[in-house]
Design an enzyme around this catalytic site. Structure first.
Site, PDB file in Angstrom:
ATOM      1  N   ARG A  53       0.857  -1.188   0.000  1.00 36.39           N
ATOM      2  CA  ARG A  53       0.000   0.000   0.000  1.00 36.39           C
ATOM      3  C   ARG A  53       0.890   1.234   0.000  1.00 36.39           C
ATOM      4  NH1 ARG A  53       2.310   2.001   3.766  1.00 36.39           N
ATOM      5  NH2 ARG A  53       0.768   3.650   3.729  1.00 36.39           N
ATOM      6  N   GLY A  54       0.231   2.396  -0.183  1.00 34.07           N
ATOM      7  CA  GLY A  54       0.991   3.628  -0.374  1.00 34.07           C
ATOM      8  C   GLY A  54       1.114   3.857  -1.872  1.00 34.07           C
ATOM      9  N   ARG A  96      -7.734  -0.337  -6.736  1.00 28.94           N
ATOM     10  CA  ARG A  96      -7.951   0.807  -5.830  1.00 28.94           C
ATOM     11  C   ARG A  96      -8.051   2.069  -6.704  1.00 28.94           C
ATOM     12  NH1 ARG A  96      -4.266   1.326  -0.674  1.00 28.94           N
ATOM     13  NH2 ARG A  96      -6.168   2.284   0.122  1.00 28.94           N
ATOM     14  N   ASP A 244      -1.700  10.878  -2.381  1.00 27.06           N
ATOM     15  CA  ASP A 244      -2.142   9.814  -3.295  1.00 27.06           C
ATOM     16  C   ASP A 244      -2.468  10.351  -4.674  1.00 27.06           C
ATOM     17  OD1 ASP A 244      -2.816   8.715  -0.431  1.00 27.06           O
ATOM     18  OD2 ASP A 244      -2.585   7.021  -1.817  1.00 27.06           O
ATOM     19  N   LYS A 255      -4.501  10.174   2.866  1.00 27.24           N
ATOM     20  CA  LYS A 255      -5.237   9.341   3.829  1.00 27.24           C
ATOM     21  C   LYS A 255      -6.286  10.137   4.598  1.00 27.24           C
ATOM     22  CE  LYS A 255      -5.089   5.873   4.302  1.00 27.24           C
ATOM     23  NZ  LYS A 255      -6.103   5.010   3.619  1.00 27.24           N
TER      24      LYS A 255
HETATM   25  O1  MRU Z   1      -4.546   3.321   2.137  1.00 32.08           O
HETATM   26  P1  MRU Z   1      -3.064   3.497   2.054  1.00 32.08           P
HETATM   27  O2  MRU Z   1      -2.339   2.945   3.238  1.00 32.08           O
HETATM   28  O3  MRU Z   1      -2.510   2.981   0.742  1.00 32.08           O
HETATM   29  O4  MRU Z   1      -2.856   5.070   2.067  1.00 32.08           O
HETATM   30  C1  MRU Z   1      -1.563   5.590   1.945  1.00 32.08           C
HETATM   31  C2  MRU Z   1      -1.483   7.061   2.082  1.00 32.08           C
HETATM   32  O5  MRU Z   1      -2.462   7.742   2.209  1.00 32.08           O
HETATM   33  C3  MRU Z   1      -0.110   7.679   1.953  1.00 32.08           C
HETATM   34  O6  MRU Z   1      -0.018   8.832   2.735  1.00 32.08           O
HETATM   35  C4  MRU Z   1       0.128   8.068   0.493  1.00 32.08           C
HETATM   36  O7  MRU Z   1      -0.111   6.969  -0.360  1.00 32.08           O
HETATM   37  C5  MRU Z   1       1.486   8.583   0.261  1.00 32.08           C
HETATM   38  S1  MRU Z   1       2.676   7.288   0.278  1.00 32.08           S
HETATM   39  C6  MRU Z   1       4.200   7.923  -0.022  1.00 32.08           C
END
Ligand code: MRU
Length: 357
Positions: A53-54, A96, A244, A255
């Site tokens: 994730r991320g 996603r 994102d 997030k």
């Molecule tokens: O749902 P996730 O854990 O994939 O969300 C991740 C985030 O919101 C991070 O802050 C974002 O992807 C930046 S990662 C460098």
């Protein structure tokens, strides 16, 4: 250690020749387990349930997913492989909706595959594997540049608040927001981090707190509802978060809970910085209003990790679980990219830098 040199003592994701290795992030911090994935459905499942994730990390995973499809496909010619790749691209794109890096990486691999003629299937396969590995290596370089630029924004000493996990686990290895923090730490600045736990999936508590411990960067874990309290007491010098998707005007999806932190930062006069590679910019969307926001299952809120926190849902009791929110550009003091630091108004500079990414 990643062959792209994460430097955090762990390997978020890596190409294994005929498989992809990644840390199963759903198990951290209790268990550090590497899983090996060989098929597109396995990669899709891993993205969907957040084993990986991320934003940048899921872009890398999708690129490797297409490479896996090419390497293991039953086809005999490049022309036969292309429809199989297209169907794999559709499956990966459906995992996603919010992080644009996923679509950016898929488009890049598919443009390469369909953009020229190939003398053999092996040549096409090798080109896709090489490009997927380049996506990861470029992200590592981008994160290190973001770290260096962002560290220059932080005073010494500095107390930084971060939300979710924008660290090595969310990228190819170095991190964006955490990359800024670790670069400042590596420069000898006295940094200390407030880590928002980040309900409902606790990426802050489970992942950022774990990463910062690995890096021996001083950190204090707080629940999300404590951010206002520490800011009100003058205990936060800067907020740094990842992204994102960044719209053409600088609005930032990140997030869920990030927007609230930005509003608090504005109220208390704390600079709010976003750190992200240009692969996170979506110039096709004029503002953040067009960013698709993922909604995840009610169980994540009612029954985290199998423990029921709320009554059974009924006709009159429902759950709303958006995974992201949008922070308007006017609340963001600067956006740190691999090409440098952007200040408002973001539109012209994003168009210039992301247009040529
Ligand atoms: O749902 P996730 O854990 O994939 O969300 C991740 C985030 O919101 C991070 O802050 C974002 O992807 C930046 S990662 C460098």
């Amino acid at each position: 250690m990643s062959d792209s040199g994460s430097g955090g003592g762990f390997e978020t994701i890596a190409w294994g020749g005929d498989h992809v290795r990644l840390i199963d992030q759903t198990l951290l911090p209790a268990e550090y387990r590497i899983v090996e994935l060989r098929t597109v459905p396995e990669i899709c499942e891993a993205i969907r349930v957040l084993r990986v994730r991320g934003a940048p990390a899921i872009g890398c995973a999708a690129a490797y997913g297409l490479a896996l499809r090419a390497v293991h496909g039953p086809e005999a010619t490049p022309e036969e492989l292309l429809p199989g790749l297209e169907s794999a691209a559709r499956e990966l794109a459906a995992t996603r909706p919010t992080a644009v890096n996923l679509f950016w990486a898929i488009d890049r691999i598919m443009s390469l595959a369909g953009g020229r003629s190939w003398s053999s299937l092996d040549e096409l396969r090798q080109a896709l594997v090489d490009d997927a590995r380049s996506i990861q290596a470029e992200d590592d370089a981008a994160c290190r540049a973001i770290g260096a630029y962002g560290a220059g924004l932080l005073p010494d000493p500095c107390r930084i608040l971060t939300h979710c996990n924008a660290g090595g686990l969310a990228t190819s290895g170095y991190g964006t927001a955490v990359g800024v923090i670790r670069a400042a730490h590596e420069q000898g600045k006295r940094v200390r981090v407030w880590v928002d736990e980040t309900r409902p999936l606790l990426q802050g508590a489970r992942l950022t707190a774990w990463e910062l411990s690995q890096l021996e960067i001083p950190a204090t874990l707080i629940t999300d509802s404590m951010a206002a309290h520490v800011m009100a007491r003058g205990q936060v010098d800067a907020v740094v978060v990842g992204a994102d998707r960044i719209a053409a005007n600088g609005d930032v999806a990140n997030k869920i809970g990030t927007q609230g932190v930005a509003i608090l930062a504005e109220y208390f006069g704390v600079p709010f910085y976003v750190a992200a590679p240009l692969s996170t910019v979506d110039l096709s969307l004029p503002t953040g209003a067009g960013i698709p926001i993922e909604e995840r299952s009610a169980d994540e809120v009612t029954t985290p990790r199998g423990t029921r926190f709320a009554p059974e849902l009924t006709a009159t009791l429902t759950v709303y679980n958006p995974a992201f929110d949008v922070t308007p550009a006017h609340l963001i003091r600067a956006i740190v990219t691999e090409k440098g630091v952007l200040h408002p108004p973001y539109g012209p500079a994003l168009a210039r830098w992301a247009g040529s990414k």
